[in-house]
Motif scaffolding. Sequence first.
Motif: not given
Length: 81
Positions: A4-5, A12-13, A17-18, A35-41
Motif C-alpha cells: 500500500v506504499s 494509506r490513512d 500504514v506502518i 525496509s518497507r511500509r505495510v498495512a498496520g493489520a
Amino acid sequence: MKDVSQADPVTRDAVGVIDAVLEGGPADLPPDLRSRRVAGAEEKIKVLHYGGYEHFERGSAPATVELPVVFRWTGRTRIAE
C-alpha cells in the motif's frame, strides 16, 4: 501481500500504514527489501527471492509509534515448477 506504499494518501490513512523492518533470513536479501511500509493489520510478509519466498512474521509491537514494527524470518518456500 498487497503493497500500500504507492496508494493515494486517503487509502494509506484508511488502512493504517506502518513502517516494517525484516530481520533474519538470507544474508544476501537486499537491504532495500528489508525496509518497507505495510498495512498496520499485516501479520505476515512474503518476499520473492531467488526462486522462492522468504516468510516473515510480525514480532512484538514497538514501544513507540515512531519505531518500525519488526517482522522476523520464519522460513523459506520454493516456487513450484
